[in-house]
Design a protein around this motif. Sequence first.
Motif, PDB file in Angstrom:
ATOM      1  N   GLU A  44       0.703  -0.848   0.173  1.00 46.38           N
ATOM      2  CA  GLU A  44      -0.092  -0.160   0.204  1.00 46.38           C
ATOM      3  C   GLU A  44       0.816   0.711   0.046  1.00 46.38           C
ATOM      4  O   GLU A  44       0.652   2.158  -0.740  1.00 46.38           O
ATOM      5  CB  GLU A  44      -0.822  -0.221   1.466  1.00 46.38           C
ATOM      6  CG  GLU A  44      -2.511   1.084   1.003  1.00 46.38           C
ATOM      7  CD  GLU A  44      -2.577   1.056   2.639  1.00 46.38           C
ATOM      8  OE1 GLU A  44      -3.686   1.525   2.194  1.00 46.38           O
ATOM      9  OE2 GLU A  44      -2.418   0.197   3.500  1.00 46.38           O
ATOM     10  N   ARG A  83       3.804   1.066  -0.732  1.00 42.05           N
ATOM     11  CA  ARG A  83       4.799   1.507  -2.687  1.00 42.05           C
ATOM     12  C   ARG A  83       3.637   1.856  -3.653  1.00 42.05           C
ATOM     13  O   ARG A  83       4.348   2.919  -4.354  1.00 42.05           O
ATOM     14  CB  ARG A  83       5.578   0.011  -2.888  1.00 42.05           C
ATOM     15  CG  ARG A  83       6.164   0.215  -4.230  1.00 42.05           C
ATOM     16  CD  ARG A  83       5.853  -1.283  -4.213  1.00 42.05           C
ATOM     17  NE  ARG A  83       7.027  -1.822  -5.491  1.00 42.05           N
ATOM     18  CZ  ARG A  83       8.307  -1.314  -5.983  1.00 42.05           C
ATOM     19  NH1 ARG A  83       9.152  -1.239  -4.555  1.00 42.05           N
ATOM     20  NH2 ARG A  83       8.564  -1.547  -7.537  1.00 42.05           N
ATOM     21  N   ALA A  84       2.401   1.592  -3.693  1.00 42.48           N
ATOM     22  CA  ALA A  84       1.572   2.773  -4.058  1.00 42.48           C
ATOM     23  C   ALA A  84       1.524   3.913  -4.181  1.00 42.48           C
ATOM     24  O   ALA A  84       1.619   4.983  -5.150  1.00 42.48           O
ATOM     25  CB  ALA A  84      -0.401   1.679  -4.041  1.00 42.48           C
ATOM     26  N   ARG A 140       2.691   7.100  -6.892  1.00 40.28           N
ATOM     27  CA  ARG A 140       1.499   8.164  -6.434  1.00 40.28           C
ATOM     28  C   ARG A 140       2.485   9.235  -6.269  1.00 40.28           C
ATOM     29  O   ARG A 140       2.064  10.668  -6.981  1.00 40.28           O
ATOM     30  CB  ARG A 140      -0.118   8.023  -5.739  1.00 40.28           C
ATOM     31  CG  ARG A 140      -0.636   9.137  -6.550  1.00 40.28           C
ATOM     32  CD  ARG A 140      -2.349   8.151  -5.412  1.00 40.28           C
ATOM     33  NE  ARG A 140      -3.419   9.473  -6.317  1.00 40.28           N
ATOM     34  CZ  ARG A 140      -4.475   9.475  -5.933  1.00 40.28           C
ATOM     35  NH1 ARG A 140      -4.939   8.155  -5.121  1.00 40.28           N
ATOM     36  NH2 ARG A 140      -5.547  10.277  -6.462  1.00 40.28           N
TER      37      ARG A 140
END
Length: 712
Positions: free
Chosen positions: A286, A288-289, A293
């Motif tokens: 999570e 890393r995502a 962004r």
Amino acid sequence: MPNQDETLLLLHINEAIATIRDKDLLFKIVTTKLRLIFPFDLIGINVFDAELKNKRLFLRDYYGEEDLLPALPGHPNAFSPIAGSPIEQLVAAPHVHQITLLEYMGDYPDYEPFTRMKRLDIMHVTAVPLSTGGRLTGFLILASRRNPNLSSNDERLLEKIGSLIAVAVANTLAFEEVARREQERTLQLHITNALLSIKQREPLLRAVAEALSQVVPFEYFGIRVQRAGQGQAFQAFAEFWRTGAEAPLEALGPDRDQDESLRNEAGIYQQSTELLQVAAIYSGPEFRALAVRYPRLRYVYEHYHTRALLVAPIWQRPDGAAVLTLSAAHPDAFRPEDLATVQGLTPQIALALENLFAFEQIEELKALVEQERTYLVDEINTSVRFGADSGTFVGSGPALQQVQLRISQVAPTDTTVLISGETGTGKELVARELHNVSPRHARALIKPNCAALPAQLIESELFGHEKGAFTGAVERRVGKFELANGGSIFLDEIGELPLDLQAKLLRVLQEREFERVGGTKVLHSDARVIAATNRVLADEVAAGRFRADLYYRLNVFPIELAPLRERREDIEPLLRHFVQRLSKRLGKPPRQVRPADLAALQAYAWPGNIRELEHVLEQAIIVSQGPFLEFGGFAAAPLAAGGTAAISVLGNVPLKTLKEQARDHIMAALTRTGGRVSGAQGAALLLDINPKTLEARMKKLGIRRTVGVEAP
């Protein structure tokens, strides 16, 4: 195993559980007793959450010659999922298991603990369920290089031991929870004490960070505050390594990010609105995502190896926002309990920040009031050089009457006034009188001296500076124009102002606005400007040393002060005024002045004007012993012998030019002081002018420092 030995082992373990509260000591004793009966090389205890969804390592010990199993990274209490690990098979069948690594490594080839155990040749594992009240709470793991070949009796004994260890684990967890809550209460008290006693930004943030580190392990701590409409935002970081050492706290403004490119990348501050408004823990995939962004998170992901972020908003309201963040390199660093702990402390942190802002505002106001008070006290204590103590001028000659008329004409207005005259003629007294009889008299008269400061500091003196604007600017400083708002500002020796600052002064006169050094906010000042100069500004303009537009803006209402040699009728009343006042101040009896000495004083050219007259009289009062003032050595003329020398010199020799008189006067002062220019015994003090001004005039008049008048 004989029943007697079994009973004795159970009694020892039960006694240890009942009497020992220290976790490390308790399990050291239990594992030591256990190893006497069941030889093993590695022991571990895993505990589960109530839903049997997650596990964490409660205890681990290796009995090899060298510890080749380093402590697992991350939070010591970090949970990880049971699903996908070998533990899921144990949970499905909660009884004593005797297994080999090879049986499990086929199903879990990437399970790191098994890989490390294989490298140590530890291939046999005995798993004992831990249960309390009929509920599975964990597993005891015994691993060894040799096959233990446990009998059914051994397995039953291990089940009994497992029940006792389960009780010990439950008790320890309960004690840890009590200790955690006590730590929280201690932390709350610590933060409360901090907010009551600490009034500076950096020490307060450090105190909060250090207190939090006692209950929540982290590597980076940050608080970001954005205050709408005030242009204030700051972020503070403190680094806490697992060793306990921390890097220095660094306060960062909103435009001082770690990477220049981040400030210009679109969407960077959307994090504040999209992520930092909700309390949450971001970790693993999570986080890393999110790093993909958002630029800011990508930066800390790549440069600081951050893998977990705890976010706890402090406040969200129309006038701004504040958020606390903790970050760590291990994805399992933060637990839900940690977030709850931090959230429980945010009300106190919010109060601490509000108090901090209030303290800072109070300090700013105190500094402003203190500076104004200093100027007011200075106004009260400043000796009136040629006026009576009441503020009225001494003398009745036509030149003085003309000055008083000009003052009465312009004082009721806000018109800019330019006072010109030689050094010592009383320009400051005229400025003070202008202010005192004006409608602005209730506010201070601010008096920066344009020649008393180095050129690089004059701008800061006049307009103020922001913290960090230049080396040594450790705090914000209010400038003289800001301080003079509503009152008057007296710019003495305006002719000494550097050309680059003349343009900024012109803007203040025209627009009544300016910025502090290092600042961007436009400030306004309703200050009445009174300027003074001993130079002929028209000549300075012609020479290119003074801006013509500034000269015309200043010279709206000129007041010119005549030198004392053109006001000889005022010398006697000035003399009697100074003798009376100085005798009282010096504790000396008032003495008379011989007529011959008075005539000599009236005949003297007084290049230092009224200031020089006062100094001559002060020296005479100090050295005199008899009924008359003694002026021995004055201007190298034997006035005490009758005064004829000074009179004859003035009567039979052509008068010197003003420049020649000034040069002679400075040379006489340097002779008296042995060539010393500045300091307590220097010529500048004797002449009552700034040492830098004296040096400039010496250079202009061609006075070189020779052996005879060398300044030390």
